[in-house]
Design a protein around this motif. Structure first.
Motif, PDB file in Angstrom:
ATOM      1  N   SER A   1     -39.795   6.147  16.696  1.00  0.00           N
ATOM      2  CA  SER A   1     -40.404   5.228  15.734  1.00  0.00           C
ATOM      3  C   SER A   1     -41.330   6.058  14.851  1.00  0.00           C
ATOM      4  O   SER A   1     -42.471   6.344  15.206  1.00  0.00           O
ATOM      5  CB  SER A   1     -41.178   4.123  16.460  1.00  0.00           C
TER       6      SER A   1
ATOM      7  N   ASN B   1     -33.791  -1.312  13.581  1.00  0.00           N
ATOM      8  CA  ASN B   1     -34.952  -1.855  14.292  1.00  0.00           C
ATOM      9  C   ASN B   1     -34.551  -2.974  15.240  1.00  0.00           C
ATOM     10  O   ASN B   1     -35.135  -3.116  16.323  1.00  0.00           O
ATOM     11  CB  ASN B   1     -35.998  -2.351  13.297  1.00  0.00           C
TER      12      ASN B   1
ATOM     13  N   GLN C   1     -32.628   0.980   8.445  1.00  0.00           N
ATOM     14  CA  GLN C   1     -33.676   1.214   9.442  1.00  0.00           C
ATOM     15  C   GLN C   1     -34.518  -0.035   9.673  1.00  0.00           C
ATOM     16  O   GLN C   1     -34.854  -0.360  10.809  1.00  0.00           O
ATOM     17  CB  GLN C   1     -34.589   2.364   8.997  1.00  0.00           C
TER      18      GLN C   1
ATOM     19  N   TRP D   1     -35.485   6.839  21.445  1.00  0.00           N
ATOM     20  CA  TRP D   1     -35.781   6.351  20.095  1.00  0.00           C
ATOM     21  C   TRP D   1     -37.020   7.066  19.544  1.00  0.00           C
ATOM     22  O   TRP D   1     -37.920   7.445  20.294  1.00  0.00           O
ATOM     23  CB  TRP D   1     -36.031   4.855  20.114  1.00  0.00           C
TER      24      TRP D   1
ATOM     25  N   ALA E   1     -41.263  -2.037  12.997  1.00  0.00           N
ATOM     26  CA  ALA E   1     -41.235  -1.660  14.410  1.00  0.00           C
ATOM     27  C   ALA E   1     -42.553  -1.107  14.926  1.00  0.00           C
ATOM     28  O   ALA E   1     -42.664  -0.788  16.112  1.00  0.00           O
ATOM     29  CB  ALA E   1     -40.123  -0.642  14.673  1.00  0.00           C
TER      30      ALA E   1
ATOM     31  N   ALA F   1     -36.475   4.542  14.050  1.00  0.00           N
ATOM     32  CA  ALA F   1     -36.913   3.202  13.673  1.00  0.00           C
ATOM     33  C   ALA F   1     -37.955   3.305  12.570  1.00  0.00           C
ATOM     34  O   ALA F   1     -38.671   4.311  12.467  1.00  0.00           O
ATOM     35  CB  ALA F   1     -37.495   2.468  14.876  1.00  0.00           C
TER      36      ALA F   1
END
Length: 425
Positions: free
Chosen positions: A281, A363, A358, A279, A71, A324
């Motif tokens: 990341s 993702n 993940q 989210w 990601a 993510a």
């Protein structure tokens, strides 16, 4: 489902990414680019005459997982040096990106969310089948304020001015330097016009950049809202580079949907991410064999950043934030080969099943935030009937031995993207 069967994997165990368990054995049928059927295994049998299956694969002792997703990837910068990015011939940069794309796919990463760089010209030949590579969700040029994390101008390239010349990285499509709401709005519309699936902004100080200390915040709420407005008008979202609580909180207030990095976050700000369903990341940055080589002030910033990684994952788990997996590997061919090893490293904080979730179903959920801008309609991140046939056949059980993901050359006996087996070597 209807359709001529083109491949069949027999007697194989299957990683159920929704439940985080391995089931089976099963037989999997692929029709064109899609998984057409999954059924309890009948053992090893030749393909029934007339069903059209061109490839029958023995899955005994092996596990099928969904194609892996990174990601936070930079396809144009993964295997080149910073000096090459700043001064190399564009043709050289793009040639290296083609090689990087092939290598990424052969590590089992069938999809990447590219968060900055001139990758539109790479995505097209990959999608056309001209050159091998993963599916690319491109951001195009990342947007930075003057003196921000994406400002790579030489010190003498001032003053910029309203009609100042574009710097090299802007001409290459690496970055777009924009100040004020109007410029940010224009830059956001430009990257969307060029095919960005999400808009990437630099919201705070960075490690590799020269002008900005790690603690600084970049862009105001109105400036970020300009980008968010442009993205929402196109049915997609903004993600931002940010480490500190202030930078993250400013982004959340502006309506940003995803935070990249965030290693210096605090408990209050982590709670804010959970409340707003933003989210995160998050990369497993540690001062270990996978650290990007840095020197001078950048090395000091790097040490300050990696010191927060354990706490960041702890807060993400404590607050139930949607996390993510991404690597953000840069400027080193050796580090690029460690893509799967960095995924395996997540077991420092998660179970093997959670780590694999993940890089697959979680993702894939993040990728769907781009809505109608999604260049690959269909279901990714799962091994299910009707899903896109992006599959990796692993020798063994990755939940029992997560290090298999770090050894794709020996552990991945087959990689499939869109129903087509990837040639190895």
């Amino acid at each position: 489902m209807n359709g001529t069967i083109t491949s069949r994997i027999q007697n194989v165990m299957v990683f159920d990414s929704r439940a985080g368990v391995i089931t089976g054995p099963h037989d999997i049928e692929i029709a064109g680019s899609t998984i057409s059927a999954i059924s309890p295994s009948k053992g090893l049998n030749p393909a029934p005459s007339g069903d059209g299956a061109s490839c029958v694969i023995d899955g005994t002792g092996r596990t099928v997982i969904p194609g892996l997703i990174d990601a936070h990837w930079h396809a144009a910068f993964t295997e080149i040096s910073p000096a090459a990015m700043m001064s190399g011939d564009p043709g050289y940069l793009y040639a290296k990106a083609v090689v990087s794309a092939r290598n990424t796919l052969q590590r089992g990463f069938t999809t990447v969310r590219d968060l900055g760089g001139p990758t539109h010209g790479l995505k097209r030949p990959v999608d056309e089948g001209v050159t091998p590579g993963p599916r690319i969700y491109p951001s195009g040029a990342f947007i930075s304020q003057s003196g921000g994390h994406g400002d790579f101008r030489m010190p003498h390239e001032v003053p910029r001015g309203a009609a100042g010349h574009l710097s090299r990285v802007e001409l290459l499509g690496v970055a777009a330097i924009a100040d004020g709401e109007a410029e940010v709005l224009r830059a956001s519309r430009e990257v969307l016009r060029q095919g960005a699936t999400q808009v990437k902004l630099m919201a705070g100080g960075g490690v590799a950049s020269h002008y900005d200390p790690l603690d600084v915040s970049q862009y105001t709420v109105p400036e970020m809202r300009a980008a968010v407005s442009a993205a929402e008008n196109w049915g997609t979202y903004v993600t931002v580079h940010a480490y500190t609580p202030r930078a993250i909180r400013t982004a959340v207030e502006a309506g940003v949907r995803c935070i990249e990095h965030g290693q210096l976050i605090d408990d209050e700000t982590a709670e804010l991410l959970a409340e707003h369903d933003v989210w995160w990341s998050l990369q497993p940055f540690l001062d270990d064999e996978d650290v990007i080589p840095m020197s001078g002030p950048s090395r000091q910033k790097q040490l300050a950043m990696v010191a927060g990684t354990d706490r960041a994952y702890e807060l993400a788990i404590a607050h139930g934030i949607k996390v993510a997996f991404g690597t953000d590997t840069l400027f080193d061919p050796r580090l690029a080969t460690r893509q799967g090893a960095q995924l395996a490293k997540l077991t420092r904080w998660y179970t093997p099943a959670q780590a694999l979730q993940q890089a697959t179903i979680r993702n894939a959920e993040l990728l769907r935030l781009c809505g109608e801008r999604n260049p690959y309609p269909g279901v990714l991140g799962v091994v299910e009937e009707g899903a896109i046939a992006d599959l990796v056949l692993v020798e063994g059980d990755p939940l029992e031995d997560i290090s298999l993901l770090a050894r794709p050359d020996e552990a991945f006996t087959m990689i499939m993207k869109g129903g087509q087996i990837v040639e190895r070597g």
